[in-house]
Motif scaffolding. Structure first.
Motif, PDB file in Angstrom:
ATOM      1  N   SER A  33      -2.469 -15.594   9.866  1.00  0.00           N
ATOM      2  CA  SER A  33      -2.591 -17.042   9.935  1.00  0.00           C
ATOM      3  C   SER A  33      -3.214 -17.498  11.246  1.00  0.00           C
ATOM      4  O   SER A  33      -3.612 -18.643  11.380  1.00  0.00           O
ATOM      5  CB  SER A  33      -1.223 -17.697   9.751  1.00  0.00           C
ATOM      6  OG  SER A  33      -0.392 -17.368  10.825  1.00  0.00           O
ATOM      7  N   TYR A  60      -3.698 -23.857  11.827  1.00  0.00           N
ATOM      8  CA  TYR A  60      -2.625 -24.819  11.567  1.00  0.00           C
ATOM      9  C   TYR A  60      -3.074 -26.228  11.887  1.00  0.00           C
ATOM     10  O   TYR A  60      -2.877 -27.158  11.109  1.00  0.00           O
ATOM     11  CB  TYR A  60      -1.390 -24.455  12.410  1.00  0.00           C
ATOM     12  CG  TYR A  60      -0.707 -23.203  11.930  1.00  0.00           C
ATOM     13  CD1 TYR A  60       0.279 -23.269  10.959  1.00  0.00           C
ATOM     14  CD2 TYR A  60      -1.049 -21.959  12.437  1.00  0.00           C
ATOM     15  CE1 TYR A  60       0.905 -22.126  10.503  1.00  0.00           C
ATOM     16  CE2 TYR A  60      -0.435 -20.807  11.989  1.00  0.00           C
ATOM     17  CZ  TYR A  60       0.540 -20.891  11.028  1.00  0.00           C
ATOM     18  OH  TYR A  60       1.163 -19.759  10.577  1.00  0.00           O
ATOM     19  N   THR A  66      -2.885 -23.101  -1.701  1.00  0.00           N
ATOM     20  CA  THR A  66      -2.730 -21.856  -0.967  1.00  0.00           C
ATOM     21  C   THR A  66      -3.375 -20.704  -1.720  1.00  0.00           C
ATOM     22  O   THR A  66      -4.098 -19.884  -1.150  1.00  0.00           O
ATOM     23  CB  THR A  66      -1.231 -21.540  -0.759  1.00  0.00           C
ATOM     24  OG1 THR A  66      -0.578 -22.693  -0.298  1.00  0.00           O
ATOM     25  CG2 THR A  66      -1.046 -20.405   0.216  1.00  0.00           C
ATOM     26  N   SER A  92      -2.969 -17.993   4.669  1.00  0.00           N
ATOM     27  CA  SER A  92      -1.654 -17.589   5.166  1.00  0.00           C
ATOM     28  C   SER A  92      -1.081 -18.639   6.113  1.00  0.00           C
ATOM     29  O   SER A  92       0.138 -18.775   6.193  1.00  0.00           O
ATOM     30  CB  SER A  92      -1.690 -16.202   5.808  1.00  0.00           C
ATOM     31  OG  SER A  92      -2.709 -16.127   6.740  1.00  0.00           O
ATOM     32  N   TRP A 114       2.512 -20.043   5.361  1.00  0.00           N
ATOM     33  CA  TRP A 114       3.616 -20.067   6.322  1.00  0.00           C
ATOM     34  C   TRP A 114       4.247 -21.442   6.421  1.00  0.00           C
ATOM     35  O   TRP A 114       5.458 -21.581   6.543  1.00  0.00           O
ATOM     36  CB  TRP A 114       3.134 -19.612   7.702  1.00  0.00           C
ATOM     37  CG  TRP A 114       3.190 -18.139   7.832  1.00  0.00           C
ATOM     38  CD1 TRP A 114       2.141 -17.269   7.931  1.00  0.00           C
ATOM     39  CD2 TRP A 114       4.366 -17.332   7.851  1.00  0.00           C
ATOM     40  NE1 TRP A 114       2.592 -15.987   7.999  1.00  0.00           N
ATOM     41  CE2 TRP A 114       3.937 -15.982   7.964  1.00  0.00           C
ATOM     42  CE3 TRP A 114       5.739 -17.612   7.778  1.00  0.00           C
ATOM     43  CZ2 TRP A 114       4.843 -14.926   7.998  1.00  0.00           C
ATOM     44  CZ3 TRP A 114       6.640 -16.557   7.821  1.00  0.00           C
ATOM     45  CH2 TRP A 114       6.185 -15.236   7.926  1.00  0.00           C
ATOM     46  N   ALA A 143       6.396 -21.826   3.471  1.00  0.00           N
ATOM     47  CA  ALA A 143       7.620 -21.047   3.603  1.00  0.00           C
ATOM     48  C   ALA A 143       8.599 -21.768   4.515  1.00  0.00           C
ATOM     49  O   ALA A 143       9.796 -21.848   4.232  1.00  0.00           O
ATOM     50  CB  ALA A 143       7.301 -19.653   4.142  1.00  0.00           C
ATOM     51  N   LEU A 144       8.072 -22.317   5.608  1.00  0.00           N
ATOM     52  CA  LEU A 144       8.915 -23.039   6.549  1.00  0.00           C
ATOM     53  C   LEU A 144       9.570 -24.236   5.859  1.00  0.00           C
ATOM     54  O   LEU A 144      10.781 -24.454   5.954  1.00  0.00           O
ATOM     55  CB  LEU A 144       8.065 -23.504   7.737  1.00  0.00           C
ATOM     56  CG  LEU A 144       8.850 -23.980   8.949  1.00  0.00           C
ATOM     57  CD1 LEU A 144       9.537 -22.802   9.614  1.00  0.00           C
ATOM     58  CD2 LEU A 144       7.927 -24.681   9.940  1.00  0.00           C
ATOM     59  N   VAL A 200      11.609 -18.614  -0.632  1.00  0.00           N
ATOM     60  CA  VAL A 200      10.268 -18.439  -0.077  1.00  0.00           C
ATOM     61  C   VAL A 200       9.261 -18.480  -1.229  1.00  0.00           C
ATOM     62  O   VAL A 200       9.391 -17.737  -2.195  1.00  0.00           O
ATOM     63  CB  VAL A 200      10.157 -17.104   0.685  1.00  0.00           C
ATOM     64  CG1 VAL A 200       8.729 -16.893   1.157  1.00  0.00           C
ATOM     65  CG2 VAL A 200      11.117 -17.102   1.849  1.00  0.00           C
ATOM     66  N   THR A 203       3.222 -17.439  -0.849  1.00  0.00           N
ATOM     67  CA  THR A 203       3.213 -17.001   0.538  1.00  0.00           C
ATOM     68  C   THR A 203       3.130 -15.487   0.645  1.00  0.00           C
ATOM     69  O   THR A 203       2.410 -14.952   1.471  1.00  0.00           O
ATOM     70  CB  THR A 203       4.502 -17.474   1.242  1.00  0.00           C
ATOM     71  OG1 THR A 203       4.687 -18.845   0.943  1.00  0.00           O
ATOM     72  CG2 THR A 203       4.398 -17.281   2.728  1.00  0.00           C
TER      73      THR A 203
END
Lengths: 264, 296
Positions: free
Chosen positions: A3, A22, A224, A239, A243, A246-247, B137, B141
């Motif tokens: 990432s 980001y 994504t 990625s 991320w 995911a966060l 998750v 990802t």
């Protein structure tokens, strides 16, 4: 790791870019950040509609099923079918139903609701495509909600409901003031599961619309996927966005568990 | 009129009038309940009806009438789809993936569930929380790392490239399910076995594993259905048409400019029928297993 770099997956060397992936996605890049905002908005629609519609329909079905004796097992099987079969085959059946000359338009015309039918098909119209996919999501998630509620209903002792009836409560009143509160933990569970599902699911969008028309059904998950495996693939952006998802998911999970625990 | 004037006969009449009213109320409420249930049954089954109807139509018929069951049925479409898709090969590939995933899942996760439910070891709660957290998750990802990992391990194109990530991905649900089930088995059983000199593994293999039939069946169906329907992973880790599973084959029917929806519906039907058969035969265990894990 990926990432923080720019990489198309083929060339031998990565180009290190630090945090720029980001910042680009979050507003730095005039081409990419609107895509992210747009996708976030569409994901949010699903995250609001699905977790509300699924428990409502699931609960109603469970209450109705619980009130009948005959054919209960058969009906349960029938209702449960969408959950086990959800996948590419069913998505295509829905795609076909949403076609311009598909079954949904056919039914609407037949019952005199012509004004609701879509000459371009439901998935071809920018205004209806997202709703059409969300309907499929709800359709395939209702069975598990129904089953969870049925389980919950069976754990409520008959004596509690009997007592309410003797006190003169109507059926609606019994459901509202006695059964619903007892089912709270299950409602919380269903809502959380559906929040997660609406947040993560990208396959239904990939297979039914691939984000179109004009990005009207691109969700964060699909975006994504397309960054990673679309035509000009950029694993770095993919990625980075992954991320961030995911966060967000972890935050969502922590909040969910807090709510679940406080409810029990 | 005072109460004394009400004769026993009046009371009887009033009572029967009340029951008649109650009866109509009961009948109407039954009718409402029944019709609501029927409506959702139609909603629930309609896409499958469309599949069956479409698969039994010629291309002309399906264009002129998309609703199921209206034209004289033909088996030609099914035959054409078999020719166009090499169904036996696709079916075989799908079975390899699904059965492989089921076997691995049944080998690994009941043990894990047993460990979390019965054994004592350090950081048990933390490790379990991590497994549950993985559930949240997003799949996208990990998709990218998984594909790169598959390539680096030299698994590209092999069934393992799909099976291993799939088995890994079902860890959270499988462990939660098995743990919940094993937690309902009374600990006295475990204690008695220990007193009889059973080793931990044989307690698991001889007592817990056989007892958890409905949980195991639930797990099997969930895994089977998941990998049977898996489309993304096989596409990303495989470019050999001889190894495509059914969903990828179905996709190839749509790549032409004019989509032959009757063949697409036939292929969709071929994908769905095995799952429906599996579900209908095992549904009692399946649903009990799911419900058990919620109660537990």
């Amino acid at each position: 790791m990926l990432s923080f770099a720019r990489w198309d997956g083929f060339s031998p060397d990565w180009q290190w870019t630090g945090l720029s992936n980001y910042t680009d996605l979050l507003g730095g890049d005039i081409a990419r950040s609107p895509q992210v905002v747009n996708a976030a908005a569409q994901t949010l629609v699903g995250m609001v509609v699905v977790p509300i519609a699924v428990p409502l329909i699931g609960l109603l079905l469970a209450l109705l099923l619980n009130s009948i004796r005959r054919m209960r097992a058969l009906m349960r099987t029938v209702y449960f079918l969408p959950y086990v079969t959800t996948g590419i085959a069913v998505f295509y059946a829905w795609r076909f139903m949403y076609e311009p000359n598909g079954a949904v338009n056919g039914i609407l015309n037949a019952v005199g609701l012509d004004f609701l039918s879509q000459p371009d098909g439901f998935l071809g119209n920018v205004n209806t495509a997202l709703g059409a996919v969300v309907v499929v999501q709800v359709w395939s998630a209702v069975p598990i909600a129904m089953l969870l509620y049925l389980t919950g209903l069976q754990t409520i002792p008959d004596s509690v409901i009997e007592a309410a009836r003797i006190d003169g409560a109507t059926s609606a009143r019994t459901v509202w003031s006695i059964i619903l509160p007892l089912l709270n933990p299950i409602t919380a569970l269903v809502v959380i599961l559906q929040l997660r599902e609406a947040f993560q699911n990208y396959q239904v969008y990939l297979l039914m619309t691939n984000g179109g028309p004009v990005d009207s059904t691109t969700t964060l998950g699909l975006l994504t996927y397309n960054y990673g495996f679309g035509a000009p693939s950029d694993f770095g952006y993919a990625s980075a966005l992954g991320w961030m998802l995911a966060l967000a998911a972890v935050v969502l999970a922590i909040v969910s568990f807090r709510i679940l625990r406080s409810r029990q | 009129m005072n109460t004394a004037s009400i004769t026993p006969r009046d009371t009887v009449r009033r009572k029967s009038a009340l029951t008649a009213g109650q009866r109509t109320a009961k009948v109407t409420s039954r009718l409402i309940v029944g019709s609501l249930l029927a409506v959702y049954a139609v909603v629930s089954i309609f896409p499958f009806a469309v599949m069956v109807g479409g698969a039994l139509k010629t291309n002309q018929q399906i264009i002129s009438n998309p609703l199921p069951f209206t034209s004289p049925p033909t088996l030609q479409t099914l035959a054409d789809t078999f020719d166009a898709l090499n169904v036996p090969l696709l079916l075989f590939n799908s079975l390899v993936l699904a059965i492989g995933a089921c076997l691995l899942v049944l080998l690994v996760y009941p043990l894990a569930g047993y460990a979390f439910a019965v054994l004592r070891f350090p950081f048990k709660r933390t490790i379990f929380a991590v497994f549950v957290g993985v559930l949240f998750v997003p799949g996208v990802t990990v998709l990218l790392p998984v594909v790169i990992l598959d390539q680096n391990l030299g698994l590209y194109g092999s069934p393992l490239a799909v099976i291993l990530p799939h088995v890994n991905g079902s860890a959270a649900i499988a462990i939660i399910l098995m743990r919940a089930y094993y937690a309902t088995i009374p600990t006295e059983l475990h204690e008695a076995a220990v007193l009889d000199g059973c080793s931990e593994f044989s307690i698991f293999a001889r007592i817990y594993f056989p007892l958890s039939r409905s949980a195991l069946i639930t797990l099997t169906i969930l895994t089977f259905v998941g990998s049977w329907n898996e489309y993304v992973l096989p596409v990303l880790t495989n470019d050999d048409p001889n190894r495509f599973p059914l969903p990828v084959g179905l996709q190839s029917l749509l790549s032409s400019n004019v989509v032959q929806w009757n063949q697409v519906m036939a292929a969709a039907l071929i994908i769905v029928v095995p799952i429906i058969i599996l579900f209908v035969f095992l549904q009692r265990y399946f649903i009990n297993g799911l419900q058990g894990s919620v109660k537990g």
